[in-house]
Motif scaffolding. Structure first.
Motif, PDB file in Angstrom:
ATOM      1  N   TYR A 190      18.102  19.578  53.320  1.00 49.99           N
ATOM      2  CA  TYR A 190      17.475  20.865  53.033  1.00 49.99           C
ATOM      3  C   TYR A 190      15.956  20.726  53.008  1.00 49.99           C
ATOM      4  O   TYR A 190      15.422  19.748  52.466  1.00 49.99           O
ATOM      5  CB  TYR A 190      17.966  21.397  51.687  1.00 49.99           C
ATOM      6  CG  TYR A 190      19.450  21.656  51.665  1.00 49.99           C
ATOM      7  CD1 TYR A 190      19.967  22.850  52.142  1.00 49.99           C
ATOM      8  CD2 TYR A 190      20.337  20.699  51.194  1.00 49.99           C
ATOM      9  CE1 TYR A 190      21.325  23.094  52.140  1.00 49.99           C
ATOM     10  CE2 TYR A 190      21.698  20.931  51.189  1.00 49.99           C
ATOM     11  CZ  TYR A 190      22.194  22.126  51.659  1.00 49.99           C
ATOM     12  OH  TYR A 190      23.541  22.363  51.666  1.00 49.99           O
ATOM     13  N   SER A 199      19.618  16.595  49.620  1.00 52.71           N
ATOM     14  CA  SER A 199      20.638  16.443  50.662  1.00 52.71           C
ATOM     15  C   SER A 199      22.010  16.434  50.008  1.00 52.71           C
ATOM     16  O   SER A 199      22.163  16.023  48.849  1.00 52.71           O
ATOM     17  CB  SER A 199      20.443  15.139  51.439  1.00 52.71           C
ATOM     18  OG  SER A 199      19.172  15.084  52.043  1.00 52.71           O
ATOM     19  N   ARG A 254      18.282  24.231  56.842  1.00 52.42           N
ATOM     20  CA  ARG A 254      19.235  23.147  56.606  1.00 52.42           C
ATOM     21  C   ARG A 254      19.539  22.477  57.937  1.00 52.42           C
ATOM     22  O   ARG A 254      19.859  23.147  58.921  1.00 52.42           O
ATOM     23  CB  ARG A 254      20.527  23.697  55.997  1.00 52.42           C
ATOM     24  CG  ARG A 254      21.489  22.599  55.544  1.00 52.42           C
ATOM     25  CD  ARG A 254      22.732  23.181  54.926  1.00 52.42           C
ATOM     26  NE  ARG A 254      23.813  23.283  55.903  1.00 52.42           N
ATOM     27  CZ  ARG A 254      24.982  23.886  55.673  1.00 52.42           C
ATOM     28  NH1 ARG A 254      25.198  24.464  54.512  1.00 52.42           N
ATOM     29  NH2 ARG A 254      25.908  23.927  56.601  1.00 52.42           N
ATOM     30  N   LEU A 277      22.441  26.712  50.308  1.00 53.41           N
ATOM     31  CA  LEU A 277      21.424  25.738  49.926  1.00 53.41           C
ATOM     32  C   LEU A 277      21.877  24.843  48.774  1.00 53.41           C
ATOM     33  O   LEU A 277      21.191  23.895  48.429  1.00 53.41           O
ATOM     34  CB  LEU A 277      20.124  26.453  49.545  1.00 53.41           C
ATOM     35  CG  LEU A 277      19.450  27.271  50.652  1.00 53.41           C
ATOM     36  CD1 LEU A 277      18.252  28.032  50.096  1.00 53.41           C
ATOM     37  CD2 LEU A 277      19.034  26.381  51.807  1.00 53.41           C
TER      38      LEU A 277
END
Length: 308
Positions: A190, A199, A254, A277
């Motif tokens: 991210y 992550s 992402r 997210l």
């Protein structure tokens, strides 16, 4: 007497049905924005007529867009005419259809090998190339692994799935099974304003022979560490997307990748307008996103300009 300034208003674009996958991002993001003195609220895209109600509209989890694509694109165009929208609509329109992967590959980004089929002949050829091997078949526009399967390339089920996708007017993607993906070693990195924040690994989703493991779409996101090389790979992906769309660094993004013994580090997707997210796993990322949103508000930009 100095008048009290109107509160800054931000609309967070969502939908109304998360029965397939929960939205764990909107609540922590709105909470952080409110702590910054910003009036933020969810906006169900297909129930709200675009009008200048907000200082900024942030596209976040409109996850039914894939079954209402033309309607969503029409709504997005009207929203763009009324107020600032992030991520930029030009980037969203480009990112909505996974054919963007071909453009990123042309930019030098390593992508999972993909055969693209727009008609029955191309579908049959794409499957035949893989003979008896296992392949992932999916539509170029999708969310939540809908119409996605891990199937034998020579099976009737593989052909039927491809034909169903074609009947929906979409492009079929045919990819070889990557062992590391089936082992759940995919990583999602991210980025907020181009800076890597966290992550996760979400585990393997597809069951061999068709369908989803456990019978439904169930991610199991777990925080993981990303290597410096993986972060650099993600940065290259974002830069290439910017070049292709002539847009600035996205507010958020992402980058899904896997390190493969056969292929090296390869891109699966770059989700630049509606990725989960997983902010509930990374409170610091929720704060970073809220501050980045604040920096894009017109009043904040004007204040910075006066200070400068």
């Amino acid at each position: 007497m100095v008048p009290t300034p109107e509160p800054r208003r931000v609309g967070i674009v969502v939908t109304d049905d998360y029965s397939e996958a929960p939205d764990r991002d909107t609540a922590p993001l709105i909470a952080q924005l409110q702590l910054l003195g910003i009036a933020a609220e969810p906006v169900i895209w297909h129930e709200w007529t675009p009008r200048p109600d907000y200082d900024l509209l942030v596209i976040r989890t409109p996850w039914n867009y894939s079954s209402r694509t033309e309607e969503f694109l029409d709504w997005l165009e009207r929203a763009e005419e009324q107020l600032q929208v992030l991520n930029p609509p030009a980037l969203i329109r480009w990112n909505l259809d996974k054919v963007y992967l071909r453009e990123l590959e042309a930019e030098g980004i390593a992508v999972v090998p993909t055969r693209w089929a727009d008609d029955d002949a191309a579908l049959r050829h794409g499957l035949a190339v893989h003979a008896e091997g296992w392949v992932v078949i999916k539509p170029s526009i999708s969310a939540g692994s809908f119409d996605t399967g891990l199937l034998r390339a020579d099976s009737a089920a593989a052909l039927a799935l491809g034909e169903r996708i074609l009947a929906r007017g979409l492009t079929v993607m045919i990819q070889p099974e990557v062992p590391e993906l089936s082992e759940g070693r995919e990583k999602a990195l991210y980025f907020i304003d181009g800076q890597h924040t966290h992550s996760i690994a979400k585990g393997a989703l597809l069951a061999r022979g068709g369908g989803l493991r456990g019978g439904s779409y169930q991610e199991d996101p777990q925080p993981v560490q990303a290597s410096a090389a993986e972060v650099e790979f993600g940065e290259h992906v974002l830069a290439a997307a910017g070049r292709r769309t002539e847009t600035l660094m996205p507010l958020y993004g992402r980058v899904d990748l896997v390190d493969s013994a056969e292929l090296g580090t390869v891109l699966l997707e770059a989700e630049l307008f509606e990725p989960a997210l997983n902010l509930h796993l990374a409170p610091s990322a929720a704060l970073a996103l809220a501050r980045s949103i604040e920096s894009r508000l017109p009043q904040h930009q004007a204040a910075n300009a006066m200070v400068g």
